[in-house]
Design a protein around this motif. Structure first.
Motif, PDB file in Angstrom:
ATOM      1  N   ALA A  44      -2.448 -30.786 -70.927  1.00 18.36           N
ATOM      2  CA  ALA A  44      -3.420 -30.730 -69.845  1.00 18.36           C
ATOM      3  C   ALA A  44      -4.069 -32.101 -69.683  1.00 18.36           C
ATOM      4  O   ALA A  44      -4.708 -32.598 -70.617  1.00 18.36           O
ATOM      5  N   PRO A  45      -3.928 -32.746 -68.547  1.00 17.85           N
ATOM      6  CA  PRO A  45      -4.554 -34.060 -68.360  1.00 17.85           C
ATOM      7  C   PRO A  45      -6.061 -34.057 -68.588  1.00 17.85           C
ATOM      8  O   PRO A  45      -6.621 -35.091 -68.988  1.00 17.85           O
ATOM      9  N   SER A  46      -6.718 -32.923 -68.369  1.00 19.49           N
ATOM     10  CA  SER A  46      -8.159 -32.860 -68.642  1.00 19.49           C
ATOM     11  C   SER A  46      -8.452 -33.122 -70.112  1.00 19.49           C
ATOM     12  O   SER A  46      -9.526 -33.649 -70.456  1.00 19.49           O
ATOM     13  N   ASP A  47      -7.508 -32.753 -70.995  1.00 19.30           N
ATOM     14  CA  ASP A  47      -7.699 -33.024 -72.422  1.00 19.30           C
ATOM     15  C   ASP A  47      -7.700 -34.522 -72.701  1.00 19.30           C
ATOM     16  O   ASP A  47      -8.383 -34.986 -73.614  1.00 19.30           O
ATOM     17  N   TRP A  48      -6.906 -35.282 -71.940  1.00 21.46           N
ATOM     18  CA  TRP A  48      -6.890 -36.736 -72.126  1.00 21.46           C
ATOM     19  C   TRP A  48      -8.272 -37.325 -71.800  1.00 21.46           C
ATOM     20  O   TRP A  48      -8.748 -38.206 -72.504  1.00 21.46           O
ATOM     21  N   LEU A  49      -8.880 -36.801 -70.741  1.00 16.54           N
ATOM     22  CA  LEU A  49     -10.191 -37.308 -70.355  1.00 16.54           C
ATOM     23  C   LEU A  49     -11.228 -36.981 -71.419  1.00 16.54           C
ATOM     24  O   LEU A  49     -12.080 -37.812 -71.771  1.00 16.54           O
ATOM     25  N   GLY A  50     -11.163 -35.758 -71.957  1.00 15.78           N
ATOM     26  CA  GLY A  50     -12.080 -35.394 -73.025  1.00 15.78           C
ATOM     27  C   GLY A  50     -11.902 -36.271 -74.252  1.00 15.78           C
ATOM     28  O   GLY A  50     -12.885 -36.701 -74.878  1.00 15.78           O
ATOM     29  N   ALA A  51     -10.641 -36.562 -74.590  1.00 17.39           N
ATOM     30  CA  ALA A  51     -10.371 -37.432 -75.737  1.00 17.39           C
ATOM     31  C   ALA A  51     -10.874 -38.841 -75.469  1.00 17.39           C
ATOM     32  O   ALA A  51     -11.433 -39.495 -76.366  1.00 17.39           O
ATOM     33  N   CYS A  52     -10.711 -39.318 -74.246  1.00 18.60           N
ATOM     34  CA  CYS A  52     -11.164 -40.666 -73.906  1.00 18.60           C
ATOM     35  C   CYS A  52     -12.687 -40.756 -73.962  1.00 18.60           C
ATOM     36  O   CYS A  52     -13.249 -41.747 -74.451  1.00 18.60           O
ATOM     37  N   GLU A  53     -13.356 -39.717 -73.500  1.00 18.81           N
ATOM     38  CA  GLU A  53     -14.815 -39.691 -73.589  1.00 18.81           C
ATOM     39  C   GLU A  53     -15.265 -39.750 -75.043  1.00 18.81           C
ATOM     40  O   GLU A  53     -16.209 -40.472 -75.393  1.00 18.81           O
ATOM     41  N   ALA A  54     -14.586 -38.987 -75.910  1.00 16.73           N
ATOM     42  CA  ALA A  54     -14.949 -38.974 -77.324  1.00 16.73           C
ATOM     43  C   ALA A  54     -14.728 -40.339 -77.967  1.00 16.73           C
ATOM     44  O   ALA A  54     -15.569 -40.830 -78.734  1.00 16.73           O
ATOM     45  N   VAL A  55     -13.606 -40.982 -77.637  1.00 13.59           N
ATOM     46  CA  VAL A  55     -13.275 -42.282 -78.235  1.00 13.59           C
ATOM     47  C   VAL A  55     -14.229 -43.359 -77.754  1.00 13.59           C
ATOM     48  O   VAL A  55     -14.774 -44.141 -78.545  1.00 13.59           O
ATOM     49  N   LEU A  56     -14.468 -43.425 -76.453  1.00  7.13           N
ATOM     50  CA  LEU A  56     -15.385 -44.443 -75.935  1.00  7.13           C
ATOM     51  C   LEU A  56     -16.801 -44.196 -76.430  1.00  7.13           C
ATOM     52  O   LEU A  56     -17.554 -45.146 -76.708  1.00  7.13           O
TER      53      LEU A  56
END
Length: 479
Positions: A44-56
């Motif tokens: 799910a591409p939304s998971d990528w955004l969540g992961a990116c938010e967590a990393v940043l």
């Protein structure tokens, strides 16, 4: 300072480097993959955004991002992220290791213009056959589709609001004219698409957009931080280890295996099953021989024995010549040079004296001989390897590196223990975009040691490879 973000299949990693390219901070977030049917692999591409938010968010702790000037992106290639006219995701992203589109891939590959224009076989893992599968099996979604983005480029859309791809990743879609570094209208038309469906193209070291003000404020970055084009995962890793000029190469011992060589000219030969792609730098290309099971083969054998991979390899000692037992590492098919999804692996030459150590050496030798096949395929296109680096988890095995060096008849340089992977290469590309620098900042890492070929066993490894090739040819079609 510069940020590198690497979107992997199992997780997203981010690093922060300073102007001296020293790593100041690292963070990662896990990702899950859905496999609803045999051969399917989606996220799910939304998971990528969540992961990116967590990393940043983790990188931003303590106000560390206040001096960031550029961001670079890296990611797994070939994924099909389909968007409607409002940039809403229409279905889960079909990933690089999804094989459902093998029929569509074979049909496209039978059209001579695909190999002629892209310089590559149309593999089932590439993007165009995936979208063609959607056209055949999910017609309502295809009708709504207005943009196709590669995985890291969906992250870019969220970061910048721009639909942009770069050359190294775009070359793995089967829609790029790899020599001209531009989308091919003819190939898009062959899949009932047009240039309007595709993102704008930039080079990996160029500016693709600027970070949205809202996100800059959230994590304390300056206004106007540039986002570089970035690179596909292997191209970004090459930037990270300084493989940017003709003659330079690296061998990656990860789950799969890659023999990656930089080129200063475009010299495709699709029949070899070598991937010929644009590099992440202007006027530069690269070629890859890809094997589907490297450490994956060792881990599989470790599972059979009940031991860890490290336990199996740590006591092997000095290199020995190949024995009678052979291992063919085709656990899930093979790319280079076979392009055979049906072939399966085998042990051959088992005898009473074949113990765990002998079988372990056979597994390591089998992967080494698969890399030799890749070397020969690259050589058939005119590519020569003058300098070879080793990266990936498997490079921790001195025995394995010695076997590969002897099989390839090339010294292998082992960098000092440090992460020079996709995130580091992406950060370097972010630095290039922000400062206008080029390949000169992508130097090679300090070398911990060099593993020389064991010339005492050259003939034995030559004979072993011949036996390996004969066994490979004998088992094709038996599964």
């Amino acid at each position: 300072m510069y940020v590198g973000l690497d979107l992997g299949t199992s997780g997203l990693k981010g690093i922060l480097i300073d102007d001296d390219q020293e790593i100041l901070a690292e963070a990662s977030a896990p990702l899950n993959t859905s496999r609803l049917h045999s051969g399917w692999s989606e996220q799910a591409p939304s998971d990528w955004l969540g992961a990116c938010e967590a990393v940043l968010g983790a990188l931003a702790e303590g106000g560390r991002l206040g001096a960031v000037r550029g961001i670079g992106l890296s990611g797994h290639m070939h994924g099909a992220t389909l968007l409607d006219g409002a940039d809403q995701v229409l279905r889960p992203c079909i990933l690089w290791n999804d094989t459902r589109s093998h029929i569509e891939a074979a049909r496209l590959d039978s059209d001579p213009q695909f190999r002629a224009i892209t310089g590559n076989i149309v593999f089932p893992g590439f993007t165009a056959p995936k979208v063609d599968w959607v056209r055949e099996h999910e017609a309502s979604i295809f009708a709504k589709m207005r943009k196709v983005l590669l995985p890291k480029d969906y992250l870019r859309l969220w970061l910048t609001g721009e639909h942009v791809a770069e050359m190294s990743d775009a070359a793995g879609t089967s829609w790029l004219d790899t020599g001209k570094r531009d989308w091919s209208d003819a190939l898009l038309a062959a899949t009932e698409m047009s240039r309007d469906h595709m993102p704008r193209l930039v080079e990996g070291s160029q500016v693709s957009g600027t970070l949205r003000d809202e996100l800059a404020m959230r994590w304390g970055l300056p206004k106007g931080v540039v986002v570089a084009g970035g690179g596909g995962d292997n191209a970004a890793s090459a930037i990270g280890v300084g493989v940017v000029k003709a003659g330079q190469a690296f061998v990656s011992l990860g789950t799969s295996g890659v023999l990656f060589a930089a080129n200063d000219r475009y010299q495709p030969d699709p029949a070899t099953a070598v991937h010929t792609f644009c590099h992440a730098l202007p006027d530069t290309w690269h070629q890859m021989g890809v094997i589907l099971a490297a450490t994956d083969a060792l881990n599989w054998f470790a599972g059979l024995t009940g031991k860890s991979s490290a336990d199996l390899t740590s006591g092997l000692g000095a290199l020995k010549p190949p024995g009678k037992t052979r291992f063919l590492p085709y656990l899930g098919g093979e790319r280079t040079p076979l392009n055979d999804a049906a072939i399966r692996g085998a042990f051959i030459g088992l005898e009473h004296s074949t113990d765990t150590e002998a079988a372990t050496r056979a597994v390591l030798e089998g992967v080494a001989f698969a890399f030799r096949d890749c070397r020969d395929a690259l050589a058939a296109t005119g590519t020569q390897i003058e300098q070879l680096l080793a990266v990936g988890g498997g490079s921790n095995s001195a025995y394995w590196l010695s076997a590969i060096a002897t099989a390839l008849d090339r010294p292998i340089d082992l960098p000092i223990a440090r992460d020079f992977g996709g995130a580091f290469g992406a950060a370097r590309l972010g630095m290039m975009a922000a400062t206008g620098a080029g390949a000169e900042i992508a130097g090679q890492p300090k070398i911990a040691r060099t593993i020389e070929p064991d010339t005492a066993f050259t003939e034995a490894f030559d004979a072993g490879h011949r036996a390996y090739t004969e066994a490979r040819d004998a088992i094709r079609g038996l599964t």
